[in-house]
Design a protein around this motif. Structure first.
Motif, PDB file in Angstrom:
ATOM      1  N   ALA A  59     -54.240  59.694  18.768  1.00  0.00           N
ATOM      2  CA  ALA A  59     -53.767  60.188  20.065  1.00  0.00           C
ATOM      3  C   ALA A  59     -52.683  61.246  19.848  1.00  0.00           C
ATOM      4  O   ALA A  59     -52.641  62.266  20.549  1.00  0.00           O
ATOM      5  N   HIS A  63     -52.923  65.251  21.042  1.00  0.00           N
ATOM      6  CA  HIS A  63     -51.895  65.965  21.790  1.00  0.00           C
ATOM      7  C   HIS A  63     -51.398  67.180  21.010  1.00  0.00           C
ATOM      8  O   HIS A  63     -51.201  68.260  21.579  1.00  0.00           O
ATOM      9  N   ARG A  70     -51.727  75.425  23.711  1.00  0.00           N
ATOM     10  CA  ARG A  70     -50.896  75.925  24.813  1.00  0.00           C
ATOM     11  C   ARG A  70     -49.813  76.861  24.305  1.00  0.00           C
ATOM     12  O   ARG A  70     -49.540  77.903  24.889  1.00  0.00           O
ATOM     13  N   PHE A 169     -37.221  64.876   6.893  1.00  0.00           N
ATOM     14  CA  PHE A 169     -38.313  63.908   7.049  1.00  0.00           C
ATOM     15  C   PHE A 169     -39.544  64.557   7.668  1.00  0.00           C
ATOM     16  O   PHE A 169     -40.563  63.892   7.893  1.00  0.00           O
ATOM     17  N   LEU A 181     -28.745  69.579  10.646  1.00  0.00           N
ATOM     18  CA  LEU A 181     -30.196  69.556  10.470  1.00  0.00           C
ATOM     19  C   LEU A 181     -30.877  69.596  11.835  1.00  0.00           C
ATOM     20  O   LEU A 181     -30.565  68.778  12.713  1.00  0.00           O
ATOM     21  N   ARG A 187     -36.829  73.336  18.021  1.00  0.00           N
ATOM     22  CA  ARG A 187     -35.374  73.296  17.937  1.00  0.00           C
ATOM     23  C   ARG A 187     -34.802  74.606  17.362  1.00  0.00           C
ATOM     24  O   ARG A 187     -33.603  74.697  17.099  1.00  0.00           O
ATOM     25  N   GLN A 190     -32.166  76.185  19.527  1.00  0.00           N
ATOM     26  CA  GLN A 190     -30.935  75.372  19.495  1.00  0.00           C
ATOM     27  C   GLN A 190     -30.152  75.623  18.218  1.00  0.00           C
ATOM     28  O   GLN A 190     -28.918  75.683  18.242  1.00  0.00           O
ATOM     29  N   TRP A 194     -26.489  77.026  18.069  1.00  0.00           N
ATOM     30  CA  TRP A 194     -25.454  76.248  17.389  1.00  0.00           C
ATOM     31  C   TRP A 194     -24.615  77.141  16.469  1.00  0.00           C
ATOM     32  O   TRP A 194     -23.393  77.010  16.403  1.00  0.00           O
TER      33      TRP A 194
ATOM     34  N   TYR B  14     -35.278  59.666  24.844  1.00  0.00           N
ATOM     35  CA  TYR B  14     -35.763  60.946  25.353  1.00  0.00           C
ATOM     36  C   TYR B  14     -36.337  60.798  26.768  1.00  0.00           C
ATOM     37  O   TYR B  14     -36.337  61.751  27.547  1.00  0.00           O
ATOM     38  N   LYS B  60     -35.505  59.928  10.125  1.00  0.00           N
ATOM     39  CA  LYS B  60     -35.912  60.364  11.469  1.00  0.00           C
ATOM     40  C   LYS B  60     -34.922  59.840  12.515  1.00  0.00           C
ATOM     41  O   LYS B  60     -34.554  60.554  13.449  1.00  0.00           O
ATOM     42  N   HIS B  63     -31.624  61.870  12.369  1.00  0.00           N
ATOM     43  CA  HIS B  63     -31.760  63.171  13.042  1.00  0.00           C
ATOM     44  C   HIS B  63     -31.788  62.991  14.561  1.00  0.00           C
ATOM     45  O   HIS B  63     -31.163  63.758  15.299  1.00  0.00           O
ATOM     46  N   ARG B  66     -28.346  62.542  16.048  1.00  0.00           N
ATOM     47  CA  ARG B  66     -27.590  63.805  16.074  1.00  0.00           C
ATOM     48  C   ARG B  66     -28.183  64.760  17.110  1.00  0.00           C
ATOM     49  O   ARG B  66     -27.446  65.453  17.826  1.00  0.00           O
ATOM     50  N   ASP B  67     -29.508  64.792  17.184  1.00  0.00           N
ATOM     51  CA  ASP B  67     -30.193  65.603  18.192  1.00  0.00           C
ATOM     52  C   ASP B  67     -29.725  65.208  19.590  1.00  0.00           C
ATOM     53  O   ASP B  67     -29.433  66.066  20.434  1.00  0.00           O
ATOM     54  N   ARG B  70     -26.181  66.479  20.210  1.00  0.00           N
ATOM     55  CA  ARG B  70     -26.141  67.924  20.489  1.00  0.00           C
ATOM     56  C   ARG B  70     -26.677  68.240  21.879  1.00  0.00           C
ATOM     57  O   ARG B  70     -26.107  69.053  22.617  1.00  0.00           O
ATOM     58  N   ILE B  71     -27.793  67.594  22.245  1.00  0.00           N
ATOM     59  CA  ILE B  71     -28.419  67.907  23.537  1.00  0.00           C
ATOM     60  C   ILE B  71     -27.542  67.431  24.691  1.00  0.00           C
ATOM     61  O   ILE B  71     -27.339  68.150  25.667  1.00  0.00           O
ATOM     62  N   GLN B  73     -24.365  66.978  24.698  1.00  0.00           N
ATOM     63  CA  GLN B  73     -23.173  67.835  24.760  1.00  0.00           C
ATOM     64  C   GLN B  73     -23.515  69.149  25.468  1.00  0.00           C
ATOM     65  O   GLN B  73     -22.784  69.601  26.350  1.00  0.00           O
ATOM     66  N   ILE B 168     -51.777  58.498  25.962  1.00  0.00           N
ATOM     67  CA  ILE B 168     -50.329  58.459  25.753  1.00  0.00           C
ATOM     68  C   ILE B 168     -50.006  57.707  24.463  1.00  0.00           C
ATOM     69  O   ILE B 168     -50.571  56.650  24.201  1.00  0.00           O
ATOM     70  N   PHE B 169     -49.119  58.263  23.676  1.00  0.00           N
ATOM     71  CA  PHE B 169     -48.725  57.653  22.391  1.00  0.00           C
ATOM     72  C   PHE B 169     -47.214  57.632  22.227  1.00  0.00           C
ATOM     73  O   PHE B 169     -46.700  57.154  21.207  1.00  0.00           O
ATOM     74  N   PHE B 182     -48.396  66.344  28.364  1.00  0.00           N
ATOM     75  CA  PHE B 182     -47.265  66.940  27.654  1.00  0.00           C
ATOM     76  C   PHE B 182     -46.370  65.796  27.192  1.00  0.00           C
ATOM     77  O   PHE B 182     -46.025  64.924  27.979  1.00  0.00           O
ATOM     78  N   TRP B 183     -45.978  65.822  25.937  1.00  0.00           N
ATOM     79  CA  TRP B 183     -45.155  64.745  25.369  1.00  0.00           C
ATOM     80  C   TRP B 183     -43.763  65.256  25.038  1.00  0.00           C
ATOM     81  O   TRP B 183     -43.614  66.226  24.304  1.00  0.00           O
ATOM     82  N   ASP B 186     -38.628  67.720  25.616  1.00  0.00           N
ATOM     83  CA  ASP B 186     -38.612  69.144  25.247  1.00  0.00           C
ATOM     84  C   ASP B 186     -39.883  69.877  25.658  1.00  0.00           C
ATOM     85  O   ASP B 186     -40.037  71.058  25.336  1.00  0.00           O
ATOM     86  N   ARG B 187     -40.818  69.206  26.338  1.00  0.00           N
ATOM     87  CA  ARG B 187     -41.987  69.886  26.893  1.00  0.00           C
ATOM     88  C   ARG B 187     -41.939  69.934  28.422  1.00  0.00           C
ATOM     89  O   ARG B 187     -42.917  70.357  29.062  1.00  0.00           O
TER      90      ARG B 187
END
Lengths: 200, 200
Positions: A59, A63, A70, A169, A181, A187, A190, A194, B14, B60, B63, B66-67, B70-71, B73, B168-169, B182-183, B186-187
């Motif tokens: 799945a 996507h 797209r 990763f 990172l 990203r 971003q 940054w 998210y 993962k 990251h 931290r992601d 940042r977002i 903020q 959906i996954f 859309f997953w 950020d989409r």
């Protein structure tokens, strides 16, 4: 001029998306791109993955394929899906490390990605890699020989170990000068923003 | 007015990011949001994952944390990481389905996400869920009782089966009226732009 490190894997379609546009985005912001080819396969294997997660989790793969259609349509990029996915990127990655030594890593990498995702060709094919080098005016035979040297083989192993040690990763991954990172083509903006907010 | 389906999991950080902003983005584009709570745990288990991939794959996860910093903020959002992650979201999801019946799914869902990621509270706590309902002027005791009914339990199972059947996954996931999936938070902008280019 600050430097942004661009870590990429040739088998990674999102790495291709970033490779197409990172030089323009960085230059517009006054930055320089450091191209850092590495292998994602060994990192995936430590997570218990024997192939791309896009193959392991159907799945997610479906996507991703639609996401790519797209995004490339919106960016006006041709997309021809490679028959072999993920590609065996070992020789291409070694050649890219040779390219770091001899100053052709960026144009070679862009050409490899274009052959793979814009023409659907198999980048494991040494003849294709030779063709790409020749088209760039580079001595293909000499570079392929150097790519098979113990020095380059060891350099790629070390590069991939560095990726793991620095927390990578997936691909593409970006490092800003202060060590942040960022993962993913999505990203890229971003990371550039940054750098504006956190000058080195 | 077209409808965009917003599929979310309360344990998903998210999903929170998208829940905060999807109503504004959709309204600005003239669209309506259909809130579709579901459970990601059963889907992850079919992939062999017994927890969040952010826990299973530590790099993962690092990251992602931290992601998120940042977002949030950049968006001016408070972030207090919950002590329990991922949360057990079962009762919250059942209550959200009750909320679909009684018209409180959106404000309830936003309040659950805020308690979880803006205050760091454990949304598995029934007392917290009751507090959220009460603050919204809703009869907490009656809704919690309804959330435990066979009808609602079955509805949540069916909802999660529908998610799987529709590809959906992960969460958040968005469906446009023409069936595009859309997953990811950020989409979100891409999904809204897609609706402009592909009117239903």
């Amino acid at each position: 001029m600050a430097r942004i490190e661009f870590w990429y894997e040739f088998a990674s379609n999102y790495s291709w998306l970033a490779a197409v546009r990172i030089e323009d985005l960085a230059r517009d912001a006054g930055h320089e791109v450091v191209w850092r080819p590495f292998l994602l396969g060994p990192i995936f294997r430590t997570q218990g993955w024997t192939s791309s997660p896009f193959n392991l989790f159907p799945a997610k793969g479906r996507h991703m394929r639609r996401d790519m259609e797209r995004i490339t349509q919106a960016r006006g990029l041709p997309l021809v899906w490679p028959a072999v996915f993920p590609a065996n990127s070992l020789v291409a990655a070694r050649l890219a490390l040779v390219g770091e030594k001899h100053g052709f890593v960026a144009p070679f990498s862009r050409a490899v990605f274009a052959a793979e995702f814009q023409e659907g060709r198999d980048i494991a094919d040494r003849a294709l890699l030779a063709e790409i080098l020749t088209a760039l005016g580079i001595d293909a035979e000499a570079m392929l020989a150097e790519a098979g040297s113990p020095e380059i083989k060891a350099a790629l192993v070390a590069r991939t170990e560095e990726a793991t040690a620095r927390g990578i990763f997936g691909a593409p991954s970006l490092f800003t000068p202060d060590g942040e990172l960022f993962w993913g083509d999505d990203r890229l903006e971003q990371a550039i923003a940054w750098m504006a907010d956190h000058p080195a």
